[in-house]
Structures are given as structure tokens and as C-alpha cells.
Design a protein around this motif. Structure first.
Motif, PDB file in Angstrom:
ATOM      1  N   TRP A  46       0.843  -1.188   0.000  1.00  0.00           N
ATOM      2  CA  TRP A  46       0.000   0.000   0.000  1.00  0.00           C
ATOM      3  C   TRP A  46       0.878   1.238   0.000  1.00  0.00           C
ATOM      4  O   TRP A  46       2.103   1.153  -0.017  1.00  0.00           O
ATOM      5  CB  TRP A  46      -0.930  -0.007   1.221  1.00  0.00           C
ATOM      6  CG  TRP A  46      -0.188  -0.168   2.521  1.00  0.00           C
ATOM      7  CD1 TRP A  46       0.343   0.816   3.321  1.00  0.00           C
ATOM      8  CD2 TRP A  46       0.125  -1.406   3.187  1.00  0.00           C
ATOM      9  NE1 TRP A  46       0.957   0.289   4.428  1.00  0.00           N
ATOM     10  CE2 TRP A  46       0.849  -1.068   4.374  1.00  0.00           C
ATOM     11  CE3 TRP A  46      -0.121  -2.749   2.900  1.00  0.00           C
ATOM     12  CZ2 TRP A  46       1.305  -2.042   5.258  1.00  0.00           C
ATOM     13  CZ3 TRP A  46       0.355  -3.712   3.778  1.00  0.00           C
ATOM     14  CH2 TRP A  46       1.043  -3.357   4.943  1.00  0.00           C
ATOM     15  N   ARG A 119       1.310  13.524  -8.961  1.00  0.00           N
ATOM     16  CA  ARG A 119       0.055  12.986  -8.426  1.00  0.00           C
ATOM     17  C   ARG A 119      -1.143  13.233  -9.334  1.00  0.00           C
ATOM     18  O   ARG A 119      -2.177  12.577  -9.188  1.00  0.00           O
ATOM     19  CB  ARG A 119      -0.215  13.565  -7.033  1.00  0.00           C
ATOM     20  CG  ARG A 119       0.827  13.136  -6.002  1.00  0.00           C
ATOM     21  CD  ARG A 119       0.516  13.672  -4.627  1.00  0.00           C
ATOM     22  NE  ARG A 119      -0.741  13.122  -4.109  1.00  0.00           N
ATOM     23  CZ  ARG A 119      -1.316  13.531  -2.989  1.00  0.00           C
ATOM     24  NH1 ARG A 119      -0.754  14.500  -2.265  1.00  0.00           N
ATOM     25  NH2 ARG A 119      -2.440  12.994  -2.580  1.00  0.00           N
ATOM     26  N   TYR A 124      -1.688   7.050  -7.830  1.00  0.00           N
ATOM     27  CA  TYR A 124      -1.540   5.887  -6.955  1.00  0.00           C
ATOM     28  C   TYR A 124      -0.126   5.302  -7.005  1.00  0.00           C
ATOM     29  O   TYR A 124       0.088   4.157  -6.620  1.00  0.00           O
ATOM     30  CB  TYR A 124      -2.571   4.816  -7.330  1.00  0.00           C
ATOM     31  CG  TYR A 124      -3.957   5.377  -7.500  1.00  0.00           C
ATOM     32  CD1 TYR A 124      -4.638   5.940  -6.416  1.00  0.00           C
ATOM     33  CD2 TYR A 124      -4.581   5.393  -8.741  1.00  0.00           C
ATOM     34  CE1 TYR A 124      -5.899   6.484  -6.563  1.00  0.00           C
ATOM     35  CE2 TYR A 124      -5.850   5.943  -8.906  1.00  0.00           C
ATOM     36  CZ  TYR A 124      -6.500   6.490  -7.815  1.00  0.00           C
ATOM     37  OH  TYR A 124      -7.746   7.028  -7.981  1.00  0.00           O
ATOM     38  N   GLU A 134      -2.760   0.617 -10.203  1.00  0.00           N
ATOM     39  CA  GLU A 134      -4.206   0.723 -10.016  1.00  0.00           C
ATOM     40  C   GLU A 134      -4.611  -0.030  -8.756  1.00  0.00           C
ATOM     41  O   GLU A 134      -4.300  -1.217  -8.611  1.00  0.00           O
ATOM     42  CB  GLU A 134      -4.961   0.144 -11.217  1.00  0.00           C
ATOM     43  CG  GLU A 134      -4.806   0.939 -12.499  1.00  0.00           C
ATOM     44  CD  GLU A 134      -5.697   0.412 -13.602  1.00  0.00           C
ATOM     45  OE1 GLU A 134      -6.888   0.138 -13.326  1.00  0.00           O
ATOM     46  OE2 GLU A 134      -5.208   0.253 -14.728  1.00  0.00           O
ATOM     47  N   PRO A 135      -5.314   0.638  -7.838  1.00  0.00           N
ATOM     48  CA  PRO A 135      -5.750  -0.034  -6.608  1.00  0.00           C
ATOM     49  C   PRO A 135      -6.607  -1.262  -6.892  1.00  0.00           C
ATOM     50  O   PRO A 135      -7.513  -1.215  -7.717  1.00  0.00           O
ATOM     51  CB  PRO A 135      -6.561   1.050  -5.884  1.00  0.00           C
ATOM     52  CG  PRO A 135      -6.063   2.339  -6.445  1.00  0.00           C
ATOM     53  CD  PRO A 135      -5.721   2.050  -7.873  1.00  0.00           C
ATOM     54  N   LEU A 189      -3.710   0.071  -1.883  1.00  0.00           N
ATOM     55  CA  LEU A 189      -3.724   1.528  -1.775  1.00  0.00           C
ATOM     56  C   LEU A 189      -3.428   2.035  -0.369  1.00  0.00           C
ATOM     57  O   LEU A 189      -2.494   2.794  -0.162  1.00  0.00           O
ATOM     58  CB  LEU A 189      -5.035   2.134  -2.273  1.00  0.00           C
ATOM     59  CG  LEU A 189      -5.094   3.675  -2.277  1.00  0.00           C
ATOM     60  CD1 LEU A 189      -4.059   4.262  -3.218  1.00  0.00           C
ATOM     61  CD2 LEU A 189      -6.479   4.183  -2.637  1.00  0.00           C
ATOM     62  N   VAL A 218     -12.088   1.993  -8.588  1.00  0.00           N
ATOM     63  CA  VAL A 218     -11.862   3.317  -8.004  1.00  0.00           C
ATOM     64  C   VAL A 218     -13.169   4.094  -7.932  1.00  0.00           C
ATOM     65  O   VAL A 218     -13.776   4.420  -8.957  1.00  0.00           O
ATOM     66  CB  VAL A 218     -10.817   4.102  -8.813  1.00  0.00           C
ATOM     67  CG1 VAL A 218     -10.670   5.517  -8.257  1.00  0.00           C
ATOM     68  CG2 VAL A 218      -9.472   3.388  -8.779  1.00  0.00           C
ATOM     69  N   ALA A 226      -6.862  10.318  -3.296  1.00  0.00           N
ATOM     70  CA  ALA A 226      -5.668  10.503  -4.117  1.00  0.00           C
ATOM     71  C   ALA A 226      -5.375  11.976  -4.374  1.00  0.00           C
ATOM     72  O   ALA A 226      -4.214  12.374  -4.475  1.00  0.00           O
ATOM     73  CB  ALA A 226      -5.850   9.772  -5.450  1.00  0.00           C
TER      74      ALA A 226
END
Length: 230
Positions: A46, A119, A124, A134-135, A189, A218, A226
């Protein structure tokens, strides 16, 4: 002559054993996915945040603060920021970290250097090829090529912290410097998400390579984290 012949046969046998062992110790990908991932080890990673609750690399609870004795050194040799020892170790282990200032850093050209992350374009963090993570989709693997899609049976049907239900399909987007073969590191994440998911997903999972459908997990809340989380 007979003695020499026997010696030759004996030496050839030793060479054969060495070659065989060398083949067995080769890359897992060359030996086939099933031989490695029939019962793979699943772990989690994470984005740790400076000042937040987290855990040390040995599993103990910790808050990422304290005397700022360690330097996050950039690939250019310049200092990005000073942080505590526990914060440095977590940023290094997870590969990405979020400073109180709002600056996100990612491991650079080695495990001892860092780069600043944009960002806006990569909210992420980054994978091993500077690709966006990608979470709940990205996994790290040291055995498989980037972009490989995998179906994790024990992940199918799991309700995620944001309320969505996972279909079991993940993608290799990263590598791990701190682990070896036959392991998948699942990107969750946040530490809080890990705390929830590690109770739902077993540490041993069955994985198959499959051209499955990658879903977007997401939500607006995750996007807000984020953008605004500092």
C-alpha cells in the motif's frame, strides 16, 4: 582403460546432476505458471503516509513519525525530504510513500533512492517500469511479465473496502525487491484497506493465467483520497 572409462562415466553423471539442478533453479516463468502458482503466497502492499498509523516490516504497530534522521535521496543525489527511520523503512518496503507536505515519492533507480511522483498523472504511484499502479488491480510478481493477467480464485467475490466486489482478475504491474518467486503482492492503496482484506483473503491462493476482464474499482471516495489526502 576400464578405470578411466568408469571415471568418465562418473564425471558425466555428476555433470548431469549439476545441469539438472541448474535447470530446476531457473526462472519460474520458464517452468510454467502452474508449477509456481498452484498454491501461491499472497501478500499486500500500500501507500504509507507520514504521520499515519501503519506497521513495521516485522508486523508491529507503529505511527510513522519521530525524529527526522533519514534522508529520502533522489536519483540525482539531492535530498527530497528528511523523515523518521520508521517512515523511511516503510516507504522503502512499500515502494511508494506520501509525505505530510503532500509530496508522493516512489523508489527510483534502486531501493535506496527515490523520485517525486506527479500525483495528477499517477495518483496511486508507479510500478517497476514507471507505469501507473491501479488499486485492487495491480500486483507485483518477480516471475511473470508485466501486463500478464491472472485470475485469483480466492479473490473472486470479495467485497472491497470501497463497496465494490472483485471479480478475481488482476494484472502484473510491478516487481518486488524484498521477495522472491511464487509470490503475488496485491496493491491495496491504503493500510486501512489491507487491515480489512487480510482477514478476508487467505495467504495461500490458487492463480491461473487468464485473459480475464480488468475492472475499475476506483470510486469517487478513492479519487478524493488521491487528490486531497495530505
Amino acid at each position: 582403460m576400464i578405470f578411466t572409462l568408469y571415471n568418465s562415466i562418473f564425471i558425466m553423471a555428476i555433470v548431469l546432476v549439476i545441469v539438472t539442478n541448474s535447470v530446476q533453479a531457473g526462472p519460474i516463468e520458464g517452468r510454467g505458471l502452474s508449477s509456481c502458482y498452484k498454491h501461491a503466497r499472497l501478500t499486500f502492499y500500500w501507500i504509507p503516509k507520514e504521520g499515519d498509523k501503519d506497521m513495521t516490516n516485522d508486523g508491529s504497530s507503529v505511527v510513522l513519525n519521530g525524529p527526522k534522521t533519514e534522508t529520502l535521496e533522489g536519483d540525482n543525489g539531492k535530498s527530497i525530504a528528511k523523515v523518521s527511520e520508521t517512515t523511511y523503512e516503510k516507504f522503502q518496503m512499500e515502494g511508494t510513500g506520501l509525505l505530510k507536505s503532500g509530496v508522493m515519492v516512489n523508489l527510483g533507480s534502486s531501493k535506496d533512492t527515490f523520485i517525486k511522483v506527479n500525483r495528477k498523472t499517477d495518483p496511486y504511484g508507479l510500478g517497476s517500469d514507471s507505469n501507473p499502479l491501479e488499486p485492487w488491480v495491480s500486483v507485483a510478481s518477480n516471475d511473470l511479465k508485466r501486463g500478464t493477467r491472472l485470475y485469483v480464485k480466492q479473490l473472486d467475490g470479495v467485497k472491497l473496502p470501497d463497496g465494490k466486489v472483485h471479480n478475481g482478475c488482476v494484472r502484473v504491474d510491478d516487481q518486488g525487491w524484498s521477495f522472491g518467486s511464487c509470490q503475488l503482492d496485491f496493491f491495496t492503496l491504503q493500510f486501512s484497506a489491507y487491515k480489512i482484506l487480510q482477514k478476508k483473503i487467505p495467504s495461500k491462493v490458487t492463480v491461473t493465467q487468464k485473459n480475464c476482464k480488468i475492472l475499475n474499482y476506483v470510486t469517487s471516495e478513492v479519487k478524493a483520497w488521491a487528490v486531497l489526502k495530505k
